[in-house]
Design an enzyme around this catalytic site. Structure first.
Site, short mmCIF file in Angstrom:
data_model
loop_
_atom_site.label_atom_id
_atom_site.label_comp_id
_atom_site.label_asym_id
_atom_site.label_seq_id
_atom_site.Cartn_x
_atom_site.Cartn_y
_atom_site.Cartn_z
N PRO A 9 1.25 -1.76 0.12
CA PRO A 9 0.21 0.00 0.12
C PRO A 9 0.94 1.03 0.15
O PRO A 9 0.59 2.36 -0.25
CB PRO A 9 -1.01 -0.08 1.10
CG PRO A 9 -0.62 -1.80 1.57
CD PRO A 9 0.08 -2.42 1.16
N SER A 29 6.06 1.40 -7.11
CA SER A 29 7.11 1.84 -8.09
C SER A 29 8.41 2.27 -7.14
O SER A 29 9.67 1.63 -6.87
CB SER A 29 7.25 3.55 -8.69
OG SER A 29 6.01 3.22 -9.40
N GLN A 77 -9.14 13.70 -43.54
CA GLN A 77 -7.73 13.87 -43.38
C GLN A 77 -7.63 12.91 -41.99
O GLN A 77 -6.72 12.31 -41.58
CB GLN A 77 -7.13 14.85 -43.84
CG GLN A 77 -8.09 14.51 -45.85
CD GLN A 77 -6.61 15.57 -46.46
OE1 GLN A 77 -6.34 16.93 -45.17
NE2 GLN A 77 -5.89 16.05 -47.23
N PHE A 131 -14.42 6.42 -33.31
CA PHE A 131 -16.33 5.89 -33.16
C PHE A 131 -16.81 6.93 -32.34
O PHE A 131 -17.81 6.44 -32.76
CB PHE A 131 -15.66 4.30 -32.39
CG PHE A 131 -15.40 3.63 -32.78
CD1 PHE A 131 -16.64 2.28 -32.62
CD2 PHE A 131 -14.36 3.86 -32.88
CE1 PHE A 131 -16.23 1.37 -33.78
CE2 PHE A 131 -13.58 1.83 -33.57
CZ PHE A 131 -15.16 0.85 -33.87
N GLY A 132 -16.92 7.87 -31.78
CA GLY A 132 -17.21 8.89 -31.70
C GLY A 132 -18.74 8.60 -30.34
O GLY A 132 -17.91 7.95 -29.70
N GLY A 133 -19.73 8.87 -30.48
CA GLY A 133 -20.78 8.30 -29.27
C GLY A 133 -20.22 7.25 -29.07
O GLY A 133 -20.64 6.32 -28.21
N GLU A 183 4.15 -2.26 -12.88
CA GLU A 183 5.73 -2.61 -13.06
C GLU A 183 6.37 -1.67 -13.81
O GLU A 183 7.45 -1.74 -14.54
CB GLU A 183 6.01 -3.82 -14.71
CG GLU A 183 5.29 -4.92 -14.40
CD GLU A 183 6.27 -5.84 -15.30
OE1 GLU A 183 7.21 -6.00 -15.66
OE2 GLU A 183 5.56 -6.82 -15.72
#
Length: 379
Positions: A128, A132, A279, A338-340, A363
């Protein structure tokens, strides 16, 4: 001479893993994500095909493949689901310190356990208050007679709910930091070892992740893996050898993003044309493709270094940090394309975005990887 071609054996291995990801992992990924459940039947099938524990030497029942083969398989499996693949790959994380530092008896018992049956293992450094910062761990060991006694708590431990054994790192004195750390192999049925509930995570929900409590857990002397002062070195070398796999996970996830986005962009129409003709969409697709190829080259170089005995850990950090960050951006762009529709669970890309975030955390966070790289550049 540099040769980027793959052998026929590599091609066959990649094709097997690719087919497995599409036929066995991808079909159950959404349900396992929703239910926060690891599909143990997938592990059984992967074990039968030799797609897990690949780096175990032949003398201990494994195929003895290198890190390059392991990482290439990981990329293909991650296309199906990084959460499921993370739990499968966590066996490699746990077996690596045994392979590096274990004696023959330890290798025969614990590596042999993994190759004989489709069982799980877990690697436990994180706490806890020490993620790192591995040297900041507070889980303590003390010598009692010929044995050792462990007390403390480990957090975010992948496979803890299923593991047959744990590789646990502990310190004799937290004030000693890295100089006090040792490593132990701890059997699951050890009295005092308690696994808490499975964490309800944002992403990679199919991987099993739990807290582990240690209360006067007695570890016999024969299960000491690395003595005091050597545990930290073992933990760091383990991460060095497994970080290319995070780059491979990222590559597989990005490839899935690109595949989904290309198919969607060809079909979805706005302003009278497929969005693939716009584009700005094309630019995002191109960036995805560049990120995939660059990450693939990085993780394969890092893995090749390990197999060739080239000591250059900075490349593993390159693969990890670049791959994780590119995967996060790629998944964000996938949702945008993909938008909504990208924001709802009826489509796969929102899961890919949630899954990608963890690549920047476990990691060694992306920030810590940059510190590691900078220190090696300036020392």
């Amino acid at each position: 001479m540099v040769d980027f071609s793959l052998s026929d054996e590599h091609k066959a291995l990649i094709e097997t893993a690719k087919r497995f990801a599409r036929e066995r992992i991808a079909p159950v990924a959404a349900a396992c994500d929703h239910e926060s459940r690891f599909p143990t039947e997938v592990m059984v099938a992967a074990h039968e095909l030799g797609l897990v524990n690949m780096t175990v030497p032949p003398e201990y029942g494994g195929s003895g493949m290198g890190e390059l083969e392991n990482a290439m398989v990981t990329e293909q499996l991650a296309w199906g689901c990084t959460g499921i693949t993370t739990s499968m790959l966590a066996n490699t994380l746990a077996l690596t310190p045994v392979k590096l530092a274990g004696n023959d008896a330890q290798k025969k018992k614990y590596l042999g356990m993994l190759t004989a049956d489709p069982v799980f293992a877990a690697y436990a450094t994180t706490e806890p208050g020490a993620g790192s910062d591995v040297a900041g761990m507070r889980t303590k060991f003390e010598k009692r007679g010929d044995d050792y006694v462990l007390n403390g708590q480990k957090a975010w431990i992948t496979n803890a709910g299923f593991a047959s054994f744990f590789v646990i790192f502990a310190t004799s004195d937290a004030a000693k930091r890295h100089k006090g750390i040792a490593a132990f192999i701890v059997d699951r049925d050890s009295p005092g070892l308690k696994v808490d509930k499975h964490e309800d995570k944002l992403g990679q929900r199919a991987s099993n992740t739990c807290v582990v409590h240690l209360e006067d857990v007695v570890v016999p002397k024969q299960n000491l893996l690395a003595p005091e002062g050597e545990g930290f070195k073992l933990a760091m070398e383990t991460f060095n050898q497994t970080r290319p796999d995070i780059g491979a996970l990222a590559t597989g996830l990005m490839q899935r993003c690109l595949d989904e986005c290309v198919a969607y962009a060809k079909d979805r129409k706005t302003f009278g044309v497929a969005i693939a003709e716009h584009q700005m969409v094309q630019a995002m697709l191109a960036d995805m493709a560049v990120g995939i190829e660059a990450t693939r080259l990085l993780y394969q170089k890092a893995a090749w270094n390990l197999d060739a005995g080239v000591r250059d850990p900075i490349v593993s950090s390159y693969a990890k940090v670049y791959g994780a960050d590119r995967a996060m951006q790629t998944s964000i762009d996938a949702v945008q394309i993909f938008g909504g529709n990208g924001y709802v669970r009826d489509y796969p890309v929102e899961k890919l975005m949630r899954d990608a975030k963890l690549l920047q955390i476990y990691e060694g966070t992306s920030q810590v990887q940059r510190l590691v790289i900078a220190r090696q550049l300036t020392r």
